[in-house]
Structures are given as structure tokens and as C-alpha cells.
Enzyme design. Structure first.
Site, PDB file in Angstrom:
ATOM      1  N   ASN A 227      14.537  -4.969  -4.240  1.00 25.04           N
ATOM      2  CA  ASN A 227      14.529  -5.572  -2.869  1.00 25.04           C
ATOM      3  C   ASN A 227      14.741  -7.066  -3.101  1.00 25.04           C
ATOM      4  O   ASN A 227      13.926  -7.800  -3.734  1.00 25.04           O
ATOM      5  CB  ASN A 227      13.616  -5.321  -1.960  1.00 25.04           C
ATOM      6  N   GLU A 228      15.587  -7.787  -2.357  1.00 22.96           N
ATOM      7  CA  GLU A 228      15.740  -9.387  -2.222  1.00 22.96           C
ATOM      8  C   GLU A 228      15.625  -9.772  -3.803  1.00 22.96           C
ATOM      9  O   GLU A 228      14.613 -10.584  -4.000  1.00 22.96           O
ATOM     10  CB  GLU A 228      14.980  -9.770  -1.437  1.00 22.96           C
TER      11      GLU A 228
ATOM     12  N   GLU B 253      17.796  -4.934   6.445  1.00 19.31           N
ATOM     13  CA  GLU B 253      16.810  -5.673   7.262  1.00 19.31           C
ATOM     14  C   GLU B 253      17.724  -6.559   8.185  1.00 19.31           C
ATOM     15  O   GLU B 253      18.546  -7.302   8.135  1.00 19.31           O
ATOM     16  CB  GLU B 253      16.137  -6.445   6.084  1.00 19.31           C
TER      17      GLU B 253
ATOM     18  N   TYR C 282      18.717 -12.184   9.180  1.00 22.48           N
ATOM     19  CA  TYR C 282      17.456 -12.545  10.332  1.00 22.48           C
ATOM     20  C   TYR C 282      17.887 -13.469  11.169  1.00 22.48           C
ATOM     21  O   TYR C 282      18.668 -14.414  10.824  1.00 22.48           O
ATOM     22  CB  TYR C 282      16.228 -12.811   9.796  1.00 22.48           C
TER      23      TYR C 282
ATOM     24  N   GLU D  11       7.092  -1.245   6.489  1.00 21.02           N
ATOM     25  CA  GLU D  11       6.638  -1.844   5.355  1.00 21.02           C
ATOM     26  C   GLU D  11       4.967  -2.042   5.223  1.00 21.02           C
ATOM     27  O   GLU D  11       4.447  -1.956   6.372  1.00 21.02           O
ATOM     28  CB  GLU D  11       7.019  -3.455   5.036  1.00 21.02           C
TER      29      GLU D  11
ATOM     30  N   GLN E 283      10.712  -4.718  12.213  1.00 22.41           N
ATOM     31  CA  GLN E 283      10.251  -3.371  11.541  1.00 22.41           C
ATOM     32  C   GLN E 283       9.669  -2.508  12.524  1.00 22.41           C
ATOM     33  O   GLN E 283       9.853  -2.738  13.802  1.00 22.41           O
ATOM     34  CB  GLN E 283       9.202  -3.634  10.382  1.00 22.41           C
TER      35      GLN E 283
HETATM   36  O1  AHR Z   1      10.749  -8.073   6.721  1.00 21.96           O
HETATM   37  C1  AHR Z   1       9.942  -9.050   6.286  1.00 21.96           C
HETATM   38  C2  AHR Z   1      10.164  -9.454   4.702  1.00 21.96           C
HETATM   39  O2  AHR Z   1      11.568 -10.102   4.931  1.00 21.96           O
HETATM   40  C3  AHR Z   1      10.735  -8.388   3.850  1.00 21.96           C
HETATM   41  O3  AHR Z   1       9.441  -7.835   3.126  1.00 21.96           O
HETATM   42  C4  AHR Z   1      11.490  -8.853   2.849  1.00 21.96           C
HETATM   43  O4  AHR Z   1      12.482  -8.205   2.272  1.00 21.96           O
HETATM   44  C5  AHR Z   1      12.318  -9.965   3.712  1.00 21.96           C
HETATM   45  O5  AHR Z   1      12.256 -11.380   3.201  1.00 21.96           O
END
Ligand code: AHR
Length: 514
Positions: free
Chosen positions: A193-194, A316, A260, A47, A365
Site C-alpha cells: 500500500n502506498e 482510497e 483525497y 483500517e 473509511q
Molecule cells: O486513510 C488513511 C491513510 O491515507 C491510509 O492509511 C494511507 O494509505 C493513506 O495515506
């Protein structure tokens, strides 16, 4: 694929309890109905955030840092070694503010913008569509373009697809004027995205109707075939998946999911390197909770798509800690320890089990952001412990999944979440080589184990180990090799079985030749 289901006695311990002695692991290497582990499970995400792109992948041709056409040579080499199958770009949250026309043509003429999601950094657009797609060609991975739905138009996204993939026509002409005659092959296209958050704060009903409209105009040009991905749920938002399955259905090839390993979204997320035993086990507990999340999303998908035409893409995932002291809080730069390596290994072991539906995963990432593969500072680069896990596990890419019976020796973290003390996964490559990867998460106890295959071990066995003296160990610019894989020899072949001592806090890969 018929899944092997075993009734195995589950042993539970309190956090930090010791692993077992004389553990038997059964590896069903003669199973014939195994699913292929898609290589895309080992995908990456890049990103425009902090120094992921600028300084991480790209330094520009004028840089003193050794580069090929502007891409850092050290990072290129590291990525080739990893066998990166797919890379998602340009975001993340950045994607829904990205206007692709700003990133083509002579670099000195490209407009600048404020990267408002990530620290207010000024983006000069010197890394754009050509730079990304050429990078994918150089390292041999599939590009995964994340399109702007939040602040972009239908026409803008449609024309981007045409620009990248059409063999002729006005967009192809513009592309050629910018130096690229041949269209690129672009398979994966994310439509937003999101979209429930930074991608437009939408409700799923509204997003799904918008998705249907945007995707209509994203065409297949020449022999390029798009694989369209709807912007999926965050973690435990099962309603989002359900509404998309209902309203979009077969108009998407895949739906994404983000998960996450994070302590919580408010307040401190904890240091990436300074953590105690309890925090270590809590991180593992949160990481492996992904299994129940994946299962629940898949169960919903099965209701609406029993024939399994729509894939789940975990585009992600990874650890998210506090940024390193003194760094821009908006740049998400964190160190990476042996704990991160454990999270990566346990995650892959889980992903391997769900590949009937789970067809891709992209760690967040690739460089200098969150759970990254490489860290760079000026001309220096270090490989992280997570990088080493990706390298050790890449033998499983496109190999046949082999069921493994591991006694469920589990502990619970201080939040009541279970995590395994011992874990394993296996696959068989097309040349018949059996790869077994074992993880001992205990901080203190080695594990004595016997590995039994369906048949006797006949060929040579090679081993590799990733471990370190302390779980907080990490690689830094002045000490880049604190955590690195070493040859592993602590195993014997007796009566056709492998006996092995798996050290505490280690990941071991065994390669069993036919
Ligand atoms: O990876 C960092 C961020 O986490 C990304 O930009 C977003 O899609 C997510 O909230």
C-alpha cells in the site's frame, strides 16, 4: 462501450452563482450499449486506525454494547442496508506493518504492537484474519486483503494466502485448529500500500520488481482465484502508473490509485463542520478534479494495455479535514456534513462514466475515520450524510449505465477549478427500473428542470431527497437525524416528461418504474 459524447454549451459562473431555471436533461434510457456499473465502485475501506475497527466495527463478545460475536449490532445492520460489495483491510499504512500471525489463535495470547502510523496506540490484535473474513461473510461482501510488502517477507504473504484459502495442507490445518475448517474465498489481494510513501518509500522501478517477486508466490489454492492489485499512484503521479504498466503489465489484474479531497497536506486542512461558502465550493472543485486525474491515469494504461485487461482501482478516496477538536490527531476522526454528501454524489457521478477501466473504489473509511459511513461513541451510533448517499446510490450497483445529457452549467472555485452546479447520473436495473440521481450543488438557488427520456414516462415514479437547512448540518449523537433522506414529491409528469424543482443543496433520486 461506445461512449456518448455530446457537444453541450458550457456556461461558467463565478463561485456560488445560481443554478438555472428551465433546464432540460436528456436521459437516454433506450441506449443499448451501456456498461454495467460494477458494484465494487461502492466499496469500503477499514483500517486499524483510531476507532475504525475497535469501537467502530468490533467491541468484543464481553462488551455491554449489543453485539453478535463481538461485532456491533447497530453497525452490522447499517452495513447490510448499504449492500457493501467489498471491504479493504487491514490498511492503509497499517498494512505494511501488520504481521498476520499476530492476529490468529486465542485472543488472550495474541502479541501486542504499537500502531506507529496512527497515534502510537497499542494494538492488541484481537481483530485479526478470522474476525475480518467472518465479518465479510456476515454482511455478504468480498474481502480485499492488503498485504505487507514494506516490512513483511515474501514467505509471510505467501503463507497468509495459503492460510486463508487452501483447502488442505499445513496452513489449512493451523486454520482449522483456530476454529475454521473451510477455506474462505478471498479474491482481492493488494501487494503493498502506498509503496511510494508509508509502504516503504520506494521508487516505482524498485517497487515494480518487488511486486513481481511477491506476487509470484501468492498462489491459487483449490478453486480460489486471486485478483492481484499493485500499489498504485498518489493523485497526480502519472509516472508511477507508467512505470508499473511497463514493468508489471499482465502480472497484475489491477493497479490502484489514491485521491483525497484535501485542501493541502501541510498546515490546516480546514474544519469538517465550520466552513464558509468559499471553502464549500473549493471542496467541490478539488473533489471533481478527480475526473481529470482518472482520465490521465487511464490514458497511460491504454497505451500499455489497449485490450483493457488491467483495471484501475481507486482504493482510497474521500474528504480529509482536520480532526475534531480534542481528539487524537493520529486517529483522523472527523464529522461529516451535507458538504461530504455532495462530494460523495459528485464523485459517484464521475466514477460511473469511467467504469470501462475503473472497476472499484473504496471510500476512506467505513467507521470513525475520515469520510466515514457511521460514527460511534460508546453504545451510540449515527449514520452520516455520506452514508445516506451510499444508500440512495446503491440502486446503481450492477445496473446498466444510462447516458445523461446535462447542460454544463459550471462555476469556478477560488482556485480556478470548475465544478458543476447541476449534475446527474442514471442507470437501469435488471427489472427495468430506471434510477436517476440529480444533484444541485448551489447553496441558494433551486433549479427548475425537465427530464426527457427517449420514450414517454409511463410507470410510477418515486422520489427521495437528501438536503438540509445549512450545508454545515451534520448528525451527532444527541441529534442523529438532522440530515436524513425524505420522501420527495416535488415533480410532475406532463406529456410523458418529468418536471421537477430541485432544491438548492440537494441530492434527489428518482425511481422510474417501467
Ligand atoms: O486513510 C488513511 C491513510 O491515507 C491510509 O492509511 C494511507 O494509505 C493513506 O495515506
Amino acid at each position: 462501450m461506445k461512449k456518448f459524447i455530446y457537444a453541450v454549451a458550457a456556461l461558467f459562473f463565478t463561485a456560488g452563482a445560481s443554478a438555472q431555471q428551465n433546464v432540460s436533461i436528456l436521459v437516454h434510457d433506450q441506449a443499448t450499449d451501456g456498461q454495467i456499473i460494477p458494484k465494487e465502485i461502492y466499496g469500503q475501506f477499514a483500517e486499524h486506525l483510531g476507532s475504525c475497527i475497535y469501537g467502530g466495527l468490533w467491541v468484543g463478545q464481553e462488551s455491554d454494547i449489543p453485539n453478535t460475536d463481538g461485532y456491533r449490532n447497530d453497525v452490522l445492520e447499517a452495513l447490510k442496508e448499504l449492500k457493501v460489495p467489498v471491504m479493504r483491510w487491514p490498511g492503509g499504512c497499517f498494512a505494511d506493518e501488520y504481521h498476520w500471525r499476530d492476529g490468529i489463535g486465542p485472543r488472550e495470547d495474541r502479541p501486542r504492537m504499537v500502531n506507529s502510523n496512527w497515534g502510537g496506540t497499542v494494538e492488541d490484535n484481537s481483530f485479526g484474519t478470522h474476525e475480518f473474513l467472518n465479518l465479510c461473510e456476515m454482511i455478504g461482501c468480498e474481502p480485499y486483503i492488503s498485504g505487507n510488502v514494506g516490512s513483511g517477507t515474501v514467505e509471510e504473504l505467501a503463507k497468509w494466502v495459503e492460510y486463508m484459502t487452501a483447502p488442505d495442507g499445513p496452513m489449512a490445518k493451523l486454520r482449522a485448529e483456530n476454529g475454521r475448517t473451510e477455506p474462505w474465498k478471498v479474491k482481492y489481494l493488494g501487494v503493498g500500500n502506498e509503496s511510494w510513501g508509508c509502504g516503504g518509500n520506494m521508487v516505482p522501478e524498485y517497487y515494480s520488481f518487488l511486486y513481481n517477486r511477491y506476487q509470484t508466490y501468492c498462489r491459487n489454492y483449490g478453486d480460489n482465484r486471486l485478483y492481484k492489485v499493485a500499489s498504485g499512484a498518489s493523485d497526480y503521479d502519472y509516472n508511477w502508473t507508467e512505470v508499473l504498466m511497463k514493468n508489471i503489465g499482465g502480472r497484475m489484474d489491477g493497479v490502484s490509485l489514491h485521491y483525497y479531497t484535501v485542501k493541502g497536506w501541510n498546515g490546516s486542512k480546514g474544519s469538517a463542520t465550520q466552513f464558509d461558502e468559499q471553502e464549500y465550493y473549493n471542496t467541490l472543485g478539488k473533489a471533481v478534479e478527480i475526473e481529470s486525474v482518472i482520465r490521465k491515469h487511464i490514458a497511460i494504461m491504454e497505451q500499455y494495455d489497449p485490450d483493457n485487461n488491467i483495471d484501475l482501482l481507486l482504493d482510497e478516496w474521500g474528504t480529509w479535514f482536520d480532526v475534531e477538536p480534542g481528539t487524537n490527531p493520529g486517529h483522523l476522526y472527523q464529522q461529516n456534513t451535507m458538504r461530504d454528501a455532495m462530494v460523495a454524489a459528485l464523485s459517484f457521478n464521475i466514477f460511473h462514466k469511467y467504469t470501462e477501466r475503473l472497476k472499484m473504489a473504496n471510500i476512506a473509511q467505513i467507521a470513525n475515520v475520515l469520510q466515514s459511513m457511521v460514527l460511534t461513541r460508546g453504545e451510540k451510533m449515527v449514520l452520516t450524510p455520506t452514508y445516506h448517499v451510499f444508500r440512495m446510490y446503491n440502486v446503481h450497483q450492477d445496473a446498466v449505465y444510462i447516458p445523461v445529457e446535462v447542460p454544463e452549467i459550471r462555476a469556478t472555485d477560488s482556485n480556478g477549478r470548475p465544478y458543476p452546479l447541476l449534475d446527474a447520473t442514471a442507470s437501469k436495473a435488471s427489472d427495468g427500473v430506471l434510477n436517476i440521481t440529480l444533484t444541485n450543488t448551489s447553496l441558494t438557488e433551486d433549479a427548475e428542470m425537465t427530464i426527457c427520456l427517449d420514450t414517454a414516462v409511463k410507470g410510477k415514479v418515486h422520489g427521495e431527497i437528501l438536503t438540509s437547512a445549512d450545508i454545515q448540518d451534520h448528525n451527532d449523537f444527541d441529534s442523529p437525524d438532522v440530515v436524513r433522506p425524505m420522501q420527495f414529491k416535488d415533480f410532475k409528469i406532463r406529456n410523458g416528461k418529468l418536471t421537477i424543482t430541485l432544491p438548492a443543496k440537494s441530492i434527489v433520486s428518482l425511481c422510474v418504474c417501467p
